[in-house]
Scaffold this active site. Structure first.
Site, PDB file in Angstrom:
ATOM      1  N   GLU A  52      34.615  76.367  47.391  1.00  0.00           N
ATOM      2  CA  GLU A  52      34.020  77.711  47.508  1.00  0.00           C
ATOM      3  C   GLU A  52      34.076  78.497  46.199  1.00  0.00           C
ATOM      4  OE1 GLU A  52      32.318  77.996  49.949  1.00  0.00           O
ATOM      5  OE2 GLU A  52      33.307  77.407  51.816  1.00  0.00           O
ATOM      6  N   HIS A 110      40.087  83.776  51.247  1.00  0.00           N
ATOM      7  CA  HIS A 110      39.274  83.226  52.344  1.00  0.00           C
ATOM      8  C   HIS A 110      40.185  82.477  53.302  1.00  0.00           C
ATOM      9  CE1 HIS A 110      36.389  80.907  54.567  1.00  0.00           C
ATOM     10  NE2 HIS A 110      36.730  79.772  53.984  1.00  0.00           N
ATOM     11  N   HIS A 123      40.547  80.734  57.587  1.00  0.00           N
ATOM     12  CA  HIS A 123      39.924  80.353  58.858  1.00  0.00           C
ATOM     13  C   HIS A 123      40.777  80.935  59.992  1.00  0.00           C
ATOM     14  CE1 HIS A 123      37.780  76.554  56.982  1.00  0.00           C
ATOM     15  NE2 HIS A 123      37.492  77.681  56.348  1.00  0.00           N
ATOM     16  N   TYR A 135      39.761 102.669  65.019  1.00  0.00           N
ATOM     17  CA  TYR A 135      39.595 103.395  63.746  1.00  0.00           C
ATOM     18  C   TYR A 135      40.017 102.573  62.531  1.00  0.00           C
ATOM     19  CZ  TYR A 135      44.583 104.445  63.259  1.00  0.00           C
ATOM     20  OH  TYR A 135      45.934 104.328  63.081  1.00  0.00           O
ATOM     21  N   HIS A 194      32.601  79.956  60.600  1.00  0.00           N
ATOM     22  CA  HIS A 194      33.425  79.549  59.474  1.00  0.00           C
ATOM     23  C   HIS A 194      34.773  80.303  59.406  1.00  0.00           C
ATOM     24  CE1 HIS A 194      33.261  78.297  54.926  1.00  0.00           C
ATOM     25  NE2 HIS A 194      34.505  78.330  55.389  1.00  0.00           N
ATOM     26  N   TYR A 240      46.545 106.029  53.026  1.00  0.00           N
ATOM     27  CA  TYR A 240      46.959 105.326  54.247  1.00  0.00           C
ATOM     28  C   TYR A 240      47.059 103.829  53.994  1.00  0.00           C
ATOM     29  CZ  TYR A 240      47.088 104.737  59.347  1.00  0.00           C
ATOM     30  OH  TYR A 240      47.444 104.472  60.637  1.00  0.00           O
TER      31      TYR A 240
HETATM   32  P1  13P Z   1      38.647  73.975  49.694  1.00  0.00           P
HETATM   33  O1  13P Z   1      39.876  73.121  49.985  1.00  0.00           O
HETATM   34  O2  13P Z   1      37.615  73.221  48.918  1.00  0.00           O
HETATM   35  O3  13P Z   1      39.040  75.284  49.082  1.00  0.00           O
HETATM   36  O4  13P Z   1      37.928  74.259  51.082  1.00  0.00           O
HETATM   37  C1  13P Z   1      38.571  74.956  52.113  1.00  0.00           C
HETATM   38  C2  13P Z   1      37.630  75.833  52.860  1.00  0.00           C
HETATM   39  O5  13P Z   1      38.095  76.647  53.637  1.00  0.00           O
HETATM   40  C3  13P Z   1      36.167  75.738  52.653  1.00  0.00           C
HETATM   41  O6  13P Z   1      35.518  76.839  53.180  1.00  0.00           O
END
Ligand code: 13P
Length: 231
Positions: A76, A95, A97, A116, A158, A213
Site C-alpha cells: 500500500e 492502515h 483491518h 458526537y 477492506h 479535547y
Molecule cells: P502489506 O503487508 O503489503 O503492507 O499489506 C497488508 C495490507 O493490509 C494490505 O492492504
C-alpha cells in the site's frame, strides 16, 4: 554495514504496529504504517510479521516511489505516499483491518454522526471509500478523496485508514474509529439510530478545538471552557 537513517522513527513504526495488534485493532501482518521523514517517508515492509520486524526492515521511500532497503515496501505504499504528499497537516498514515470498521466497510457503509465523537475525525461522518484492489492507484485515489478534510476513512471490503501528527495520535484515533464502528453496529440492532444534525457536529467540533479535547494538557493553563484547577 552503516546503521540505517532515522532510528527513532524506525522504532516508532515497529512499536506502533505491535501496539495496533496488541490493542486488538489489527491482526497478523495485515495493516501498515508510515511516518514522514525528511523529503520522503518510512513505511513498513510488505508481509512481515510485526514481532519479527527490526529497524533495518523498515523501508525508506521518496515521493517519487523509489525505495532503499533490503525489504520491499508495503503493497500500500501508493496511498501512504499520496496521502503524505497531499496532506502536509499529517505525519503518520496508519492502515488496519479492524474487525468492526471492516464489518461496516464490507457493506460499503461509513459511520454517520450517530455519536458526537465522530467529530474527532474532522467532519460530520467517516466516509467509506469505494472498493479497489489492494495496492492499486485506484485504491489510493479513492482513499485520498474519502479523506478530504478528514483524519479517517473506511475502505470498502477492506479496512480503515487513520491519519495523525504522531503515531500515538493515529493509534488513539484508530481505537476511537473502531469503537464507533462497534457502537454503530450494535445500535443498528434496534433500528436506525438518531443521527445528530450537521450544526450540532459543527458545535461539537468547535468545542473540541477550544478544549483541546482528547489532547493531554501539559500545563495548568486550562483552555477556555474547561474547569479551572484549584489554587
Ligand atoms: P502489506 O503487508 O503489503 O503492507 O499489506 C497488508 C495490507 O493490509 C494490505 O492492504
Amino acid at each position: 554495514m552503516s546503521s540505517p537513517s532515522h532510528p527513532t522513527e524506525r522504532r516508532a513504526i515497529i512499536d506502533g504496529c505491535l501496539a495496533m495488534n496488541r490493542l486488538g485493532i489489527n491482526q497478523g501482518s495485515s495493516g501498515n504504517l508510515s511516518i514522514r521523514v525528511g523529503e520522503g517517508f518510512l513505511v513498513t515492509p510488505t508481509s512481515l510479521p510485526y514481532d519479527e520486524m527490526t529497524p533495518d526492515d523498515v523501508v525508506e521511500m521518496g515521493f517519487d516511489g523509489t525505495y532503499v532497503g533490503a525489504r520491499r515496501p508495503s503493497s500500500e505504499w501508493r496511498f501512504h505516499r499520496d496521502i503524505l504528499r497531499a496532506r502536509p497537516d499529517v505525519n503518520v498514515v496508519l492502515h488496519t483491518h479492524a474487525v468492526h470498521a471492516t464489518a461496516l466497510a464490507v457493506h460499503g457503509r461509513g459511520i454517520p454522526s450517530f455519536h458526537y465523537m465522530v467529530a474527532l475525525a474532522g467532519g460530520d461522518s467517516i466516509r467509506c471509500a469505494p472498493y479497489a484492489t489492494f495496492g492499486t492507484q485506484d485504491l489510493s485515489d479513492h482513499a485520498l478523496a474519502a479523506l478530504d478534510g478528514r483524519l479517517a476513512c473506511l475502505l470498502a471490503n477492506h479496512g480503515m485508514i487513520v491519519l495523525g501528527g504522531s503515531v500515538k495520535a493515529a493509534l488513539a484515533l484508530a481505537v476511537e474509529v473502531e469503537t464507533l464502528a462497534r457502537q454503530y453496529l450494535l445500535a443498528q440492532q434496534l433500528g436506525e439510530p438518531v443521527i445528530l444534525p450537521p450544526d450540532e457536529i459543527a458545535r461539537v467540533a468547535e468545542k473540541m478545538r477550544r478544549m483541546k479535547y482528547g489532547q493531554p494538557l501539559d500545563d495548568r493553563d486550562a483552555p477556555e471552557d474547561t474547569a479551572r484547577p484549584r489554587g
